[in-house]
Design a protein around this motif. Structure first.
Motif, PDB file in Angstrom:
ATOM      1  N   PHE A  59       0.811  -1.302  -0.131  1.00  0.00           N
ATOM      2  CA  PHE A  59      -0.141  -0.027  -0.047  1.00  0.00           C
ATOM      3  C   PHE A  59       1.014   1.098   0.025  1.00  0.00           C
ATOM      4  CE2 PHE A  59      -2.080   3.328   2.989  1.00  0.00           C
ATOM      5  CZ  PHE A  59      -2.924   3.823   2.012  1.00  0.00           C
ATOM      6  N   ASP A  60       0.664   2.109  -0.948  1.00  0.00           N
ATOM      7  CA  ASP A  60       1.330   3.643  -0.891  1.00  0.00           C
ATOM      8  C   ASP A  60       0.366   4.439  -0.579  1.00  0.00           C
ATOM      9  OD1 ASP A  60       2.865   5.822  -1.434  1.00  0.00           O
ATOM     10  OD2 ASP A  60       3.733   4.812  -3.243  1.00  0.00           O
ATOM     11  N   SER A  61       0.857   5.308   0.580  1.00  0.00           N
ATOM     12  CA  SER A  61      -0.324   6.281   1.160  1.00  0.00           C
ATOM     13  C   SER A  61      -0.184   7.593   0.414  1.00  0.00           C
ATOM     14  CB  SER A  61       0.191   6.346   2.775  1.00  0.00           C
ATOM     15  OG  SER A  61       1.336   6.958   2.760  1.00  0.00           O
ATOM     16  N   ALA A  83       1.071   1.359 -10.917  1.00  0.00           N
ATOM     17  CA  ALA A  83       0.875   0.855  -9.342  1.00  0.00           C
ATOM     18  C   ALA A  83       0.996  -0.651  -9.428  1.00  0.00           C
ATOM     19  CB  ALA A  83      -0.252   1.263  -8.845  1.00  0.00           C
ATOM     20  N   ALA A  84       0.233  -1.414 -10.264  1.00  0.00           N
ATOM     21  CA  ALA A  84       0.159  -2.760 -10.349  1.00  0.00           C
ATOM     22  C   ALA A  84       1.592  -3.435 -10.875  1.00  0.00           C
ATOM     23  CB  ALA A  84      -0.923  -3.332 -11.407  1.00  0.00           C
ATOM     24  N   LYS A  85       2.058  -2.815 -11.809  1.00  0.00           N
ATOM     25  CA  LYS A  85       3.426  -3.409 -12.457  1.00  0.00           C
ATOM     26  C   LYS A  85       4.370  -3.062 -11.379  1.00  0.00           C
ATOM     27  CE  LYS A  85       2.508  -3.460 -17.360  1.00  0.00           C
ATOM     28  NZ  LYS A  85       3.020  -5.016 -17.686  1.00  0.00           N
ATOM     29  N   SER A  86       4.284  -2.309 -10.124  1.00  0.00           N
ATOM     30  CA  SER A  86       5.084  -1.804  -9.538  1.00  0.00           C
ATOM     31  C   SER A  86       4.964  -2.631  -8.009  1.00  0.00           C
ATOM     32  CB  SER A  86       5.312  -0.481  -8.940  1.00  0.00           C
ATOM     33  OG  SER A  86       5.388   0.405 -10.367  1.00  0.00           O
ATOM     34  N   GLY A  87       3.918  -3.440  -8.060  1.00  0.00           N
ATOM     35  CA  GLY A  87       3.679  -4.422  -7.094  1.00  0.00           C
ATOM     36  C   GLY A  87       2.653  -4.052  -6.070  1.00  0.00           C
ATOM     37  N   PHE A  88       1.935  -2.758  -6.188  1.00  0.00           N
ATOM     38  CA  PHE A  88       1.055  -2.165  -5.331  1.00  0.00           C
ATOM     39  C   PHE A  88      -0.367  -2.574  -5.568  1.00  0.00           C
ATOM     40  CE2 PHE A  88       4.787   0.443  -5.012  1.00  0.00           C
ATOM     41  CZ  PHE A  88       4.888   0.711  -3.446  1.00  0.00           C
ATOM     42  N   THR A  89      -0.991  -3.189  -4.506  1.00  0.00           N
ATOM     43  CA  THR A  89      -2.358  -3.385  -4.758  1.00  0.00           C
ATOM     44  C   THR A  89      -3.314  -2.379  -4.192  1.00  0.00           C
ATOM     45  OG1 THR A  89      -2.628  -4.462  -2.484  1.00  0.00           O
ATOM     46  CG2 THR A  89      -1.832  -5.831  -4.262  1.00  0.00           C
ATOM     47  N   ALA A  90      -2.837  -1.373  -3.488  1.00  0.00           N
ATOM     48  CA  ALA A  90      -3.778  -0.399  -3.081  1.00  0.00           C
ATOM     49  C   ALA A  90      -2.931   0.981  -3.044  1.00  0.00           C
ATOM     50  CB  ALA A  90      -4.122  -0.597  -1.677  1.00  0.00           C
ATOM     51  N   VAL A  91      -3.522   2.233  -3.534  1.00  0.00           N
ATOM     52  CA  VAL A  91      -2.757   3.400  -3.510  1.00  0.00           C
ATOM     53  C   VAL A  91      -3.977   4.332  -2.937  1.00  0.00           C
ATOM     54  CG1 VAL A  91      -1.147   2.780  -5.191  1.00  0.00           C
ATOM     55  CG2 VAL A  91      -3.368   3.871  -5.794  1.00  0.00           C
ATOM     56  N   ALA A  92      -3.348   5.293  -1.981  1.00  0.00           N
ATOM     57  CA  ALA A  92      -4.340   6.553  -1.761  1.00  0.00           C
ATOM     58  C   ALA A  92      -3.784   7.686  -2.509  1.00  0.00           C
ATOM     59  CB  ALA A  92      -3.975   7.084  -0.124  1.00  0.00           C
ATOM     60  N   VAL A  93      -4.652   8.165  -3.168  1.00  0.00           N
ATOM     61  CA  VAL A  93      -4.517   9.128  -4.326  1.00  0.00           C
ATOM     62  C   VAL A  93      -4.794  10.753  -3.773  1.00  0.00           C
ATOM     63  CG1 VAL A  93      -4.966   9.970  -6.605  1.00  0.00           C
ATOM     64  CG2 VAL A  93      -4.859   7.858  -6.296  1.00  0.00           C
ATOM     65  N   ASN A  94      -3.483  11.539  -3.803  1.00  0.00           N
ATOM     66  CA  ASN A  94      -4.210  12.862  -3.526  1.00  0.00           C
ATOM     67  C   ASN A  94      -4.846  13.659  -4.317  1.00  0.00           C
ATOM     68  OD1 ASN A  94      -1.653  12.809  -1.304  1.00  0.00           O
ATOM     69  ND2 ASN A  94      -0.149  12.709  -2.972  1.00  0.00           N
ATOM     70  N   VAL A 369      -7.543 -13.183  -1.475  1.00  0.00           N
ATOM     71  CA  VAL A 369      -6.309 -12.970  -1.975  1.00  0.00           C
ATOM     72  C   VAL A 369      -5.965 -11.573  -2.519  1.00  0.00           C
ATOM     73  CG1 VAL A 369      -4.584 -13.804  -4.100  1.00  0.00           C
ATOM     74  CG2 VAL A 369      -6.249 -15.492  -3.192  1.00  0.00           C
ATOM     75  N   ASN A 370      -5.003 -10.964  -1.794  1.00  0.00           N
ATOM     76  CA  ASN A 370      -4.509  -9.759  -2.275  1.00  0.00           C
ATOM     77  C   ASN A 370      -3.247  -9.715  -2.001  1.00  0.00           C
ATOM     78  OD1 ASN A 370      -3.764  -6.857  -1.589  1.00  0.00           O
ATOM     79  ND2 ASN A 370      -5.911  -6.431  -1.929  1.00  0.00           N
ATOM     80  N   ILE A 371      -2.313  -9.930  -3.122  1.00  0.00           N
ATOM     81  CA  ILE A 371      -0.892 -10.288  -2.915  1.00  0.00           C
ATOM     82  C   ILE A 371       0.060  -9.415  -3.975  1.00  0.00           C
ATOM     83  CG2 ILE A 371      -1.110 -12.611  -1.929  1.00  0.00           C
ATOM     84  CD1 ILE A 371      -0.593 -13.719  -4.793  1.00  0.00           C
ATOM     85  N   SER A 372       1.262  -9.129  -3.574  1.00  0.00           N
ATOM     86  CA  SER A 372       2.251  -8.551  -4.511  1.00  0.00           C
ATOM     87  C   SER A 372       3.089  -9.607  -4.852  1.00  0.00           C
ATOM     88  CB  SER A 372       2.955  -7.370  -3.741  1.00  0.00           C
ATOM     89  OG  SER A 372       2.167  -6.566  -3.327  1.00  0.00           O
ATOM     90  N   LEU A 373       3.365  -9.596  -5.961  1.00  0.00           N
ATOM     91  CA  LEU A 373       4.499 -10.765  -6.682  1.00  0.00           C
ATOM     92  C   LEU A 373       5.718 -10.169  -6.825  1.00  0.00           C
ATOM     93  CD1 LEU A 373       1.317 -11.519  -7.779  1.00  0.00           C
ATOM     94  CD2 LEU A 373       2.444 -13.142  -8.712  1.00  0.00           C
ATOM     95  N   PHE A 374       6.813 -10.715  -6.494  1.00  0.00           N
ATOM     96  CA  PHE A 374       8.127 -10.134  -6.688  1.00  0.00           C
ATOM     97  C   PHE A 374       9.392 -11.096  -6.634  1.00  0.00           C
ATOM     98  CE2 PHE A 374       6.682  -9.894  -2.531  1.00  0.00           C
ATOM     99  CZ  PHE A 374       7.835 -10.395  -1.728  1.00  0.00           C
ATOM    100  N   LEU A 406       6.914  -8.117  -9.695  1.00  0.00           N
ATOM    101  CA  LEU A 406       6.532  -8.677 -11.026  1.00  0.00           C
ATOM    102  C   LEU A 406       4.948  -8.413 -11.204  1.00  0.00           C
ATOM    103  CD1 LEU A 406       8.312 -12.009 -10.322  1.00  0.00           C
ATOM    104  CD2 LEU A 406       9.103 -10.210 -11.579  1.00  0.00           C
ATOM    105  N   GLY A 407       4.277  -7.976 -10.288  1.00  0.00           N
ATOM    106  CA  GLY A 407       2.769  -7.747 -10.715  1.00  0.00           C
ATOM    107  C   GLY A 407       2.097  -7.746  -9.238  1.00  0.00           C
ATOM    108  N   VAL A 408       0.766  -8.012  -9.415  1.00  0.00           N
ATOM    109  CA  VAL A 408      -0.223  -8.147  -8.310  1.00  0.00           C
ATOM    110  C   VAL A 408      -1.265  -9.176  -8.755  1.00  0.00           C
ATOM    111  CG1 VAL A 408       0.107  -5.780  -7.497  1.00  0.00           C
ATOM    112  CG2 VAL A 408      -1.687  -6.143  -9.076  1.00  0.00           C
ATOM    113  N   TYR A 409      -1.942  -9.767  -7.640  1.00  0.00           N
ATOM    114  CA  TYR A 409      -3.182 -10.422  -7.932  1.00  0.00           C
ATOM    115  C   TYR A 409      -3.859  -9.811  -6.881  1.00  0.00           C
ATOM    116  CZ  TYR A 409      -6.712 -13.917  -8.628  1.00  0.00           C
ATOM    117  OH  TYR A 409      -8.137 -14.609  -8.608  1.00  0.00           O
ATOM    118  N   ALA A 410      -4.916  -9.124  -7.201  1.00  0.00           N
ATOM    119  CA  ALA A 410      -6.305  -8.727  -6.293  1.00  0.00           C
ATOM    120  C   ALA A 410      -7.287  -8.427  -6.851  1.00  0.00           C
ATOM    121  CB  ALA A 410      -5.497  -7.251  -5.654  1.00  0.00           C
TER     122      ALA A 410
END
Length: 417
Positions: A59-61, A83-94, A369-374, A406-410
């Motif tokens: 998660f990126d805040s 975000a997905a290709k960077s491994g993040f399954t959730a982001v808080a957007v300003n 399932v809410n996972i980052s792959l790396f 490597l990506g995400v599954y969410a």
């Protein structure tokens, strides 16, 4: 999507499978089976990458996407793909869009643009109308529409009474106030940290005092009012001490640090690279060391990429005239994993979920399932070709990093690099 992960190492301190290598069968968005060996039951898609690891989703805040208004910097669609290709399954957007995200309709618009995506987008509503710092925005309506917190991105709340009222008012609906800390009258026109390096470069400085004065004031207000306060991207040793003292008093305060301030110091500015013009600025090596120690001790609650795309027209100019900001989603994990152990890196990318009230789900049979792959063992050099973001203004461009997302599954969907 139903998939089978083969020979994957699980990194999840909350799971009994932590650091175990297993096959993982995912069916209808849940962990159906996790075992040493699983035969593919129905010729489903298999992932069998060398060095494949998974963890709870990162998660990126603090992420900025340009849309609406600055689509040339980044659209919501491409930002979520990044975000997905960077491994993040959730982001808080300003809320630093045009118009500023300061109403229920603005929140609903942003959510509608992200509803189909595996990455969960959590909008941050502006604290004040149009982000001007004069009157509170429609905080309760935005909260009901889905706003996760309230923040005028990188703008300090100059009026202490306004912040006092915000902290009091948001308690009625458990709202989170975010307050960037910088005393503008002290840092006026500054572009880099005020230190020996700024003198050598001939650039006007932003004193550490500017941040620390505002943190001290805001903590006094929090002690008076109660409520929940998050202080984003602290950057100085004294700031750490102030927040540590506030937490020891039992104040409900949290804070984050930008990955850039953990990896770089103001010596990096020698070439006048405008990608290193950041807010807060890169500080001294002593500050960097204090931030690293505070993060390990839990005084700093977590790490943000502080992803802020800036188009080339506003970066490819003289240092004084360039806009502040760097992208960071693509490089965040690799930068952390280069300087910290793997378990700590994952913890720093997931710990802020608690602060922002985001659900976590351990890697165990039956769970969602809410996972980052790396792959944490790959060493690579960040080059422009690796950047998915529409803007290329990375402070870490050219750096060698260890560990690649490597990506995400969410949300029952898979995105891979």
């Amino acid at each position: 999507m139903n998939i089978l992960l083969k020979s994957v190492t699980i990194v999840d301190k909350s799971s009994k499978l932590h650091l175990k290598k297993r096959d993982v069968l995912i069916t209808n968005g849940a962990f159906e089976k996790i075992a040493p060996k699983i035969n593919n039951p129905d010729s489903r898609k298999e992932l069998n990458f060398k060095g494949l690891h998974i963890s709870q989703g990162w998660f990126d805040s603090s992420v900025s996407f340009g849309e609406p208004g600055f689509e040339e910097r980044e659209t919501i669609e491409n930002g979520l793909k990044t975000a997905a290709k960077s491994g993040f399954t959730a982001v808080a957007v300003n809320s630093n869009t045009n118009p500023v995200t300061d109403s229920k309709s603005d929140i609903l618009y942003i959510l509608s643009k992200a509803s189909h995506h595996p990455v969960s987008l959590y909008p941050i509503g502006a604290l004040t109308d149009q982000g001007t710092g004069e009157n509170l925005a429609e905080l309760y309506d935005m909260k009901n529409a889905g706003a996760i917190a309230f923040y005028d991105y990188q703008k300090p709340v100059k009026n202490p009474n306004l912040l006092k009222i915000a902290l009091q008012y948001t308690q009625s609906f458990n709202g989170l106030v975010i307050a960037y800390c910088n005393e503008d009258d002290v840092s006026k026109n500054g572009v880099v940290n005020e230190e020996v390096s700024s003198t050598k470069l001939g650039l006007k400085g932003i004193p550490a005092l500017a941040e620390e004065l505002h943190i001290n004031r805001n903590l006094f207000l929090l002690e008076y009012t109660g409520g929940k306060l998050h202080i984003p991207t602290i950057s100085t040793k004294k700031s750490v001490e102030l927040i540590k003292n506030a937490k020891s008093k039992g104040l409900n305060v949290s804070c984050s640090v930008s990955v850039n301030n953990l990896i770089l110091n103001d010596d990096a500015l020698i070439d006048f690279n405008t990608n290193l013009k950041l807010k807060p600025p890169l500080r001294t090596d002593a500050d960097k060391t204090a931030l690293i120690n505070a993060l390990k001790e839990g005084i700093i609650d977590g790490v943000t990429s502080d992803h802020n795309p800036i188009d080339i027209e506003h970066k490819n100019v003289e240092f004084d005239n360039a806009l502040f900001g760097s992208i960071g989603l693509e490089s965040c994990f690799g930068a952390l994993n280069t300087h910290f152990c793997l378990e700590d890196s994952i913890e720093f990318l997931t710990r802020l979920k608690v602060v922002f009230g985001i659900e976590s789900s351990s890697i165990s049979e039956g769970n969602k399932v809410n996972i980052s792959l790396f792959n944490p063992n790959v060493t690579w050099k960040l080059e422009e070709k690796d950047i998915v973001s529409s803007s290329k203004n990375s402070a870490l461009l050219g750096q060698f990093l260890k560990g690649k997302p490597l990506g995400v599954y969410a949300n029952k969907k898979l995105i891979l690099n």
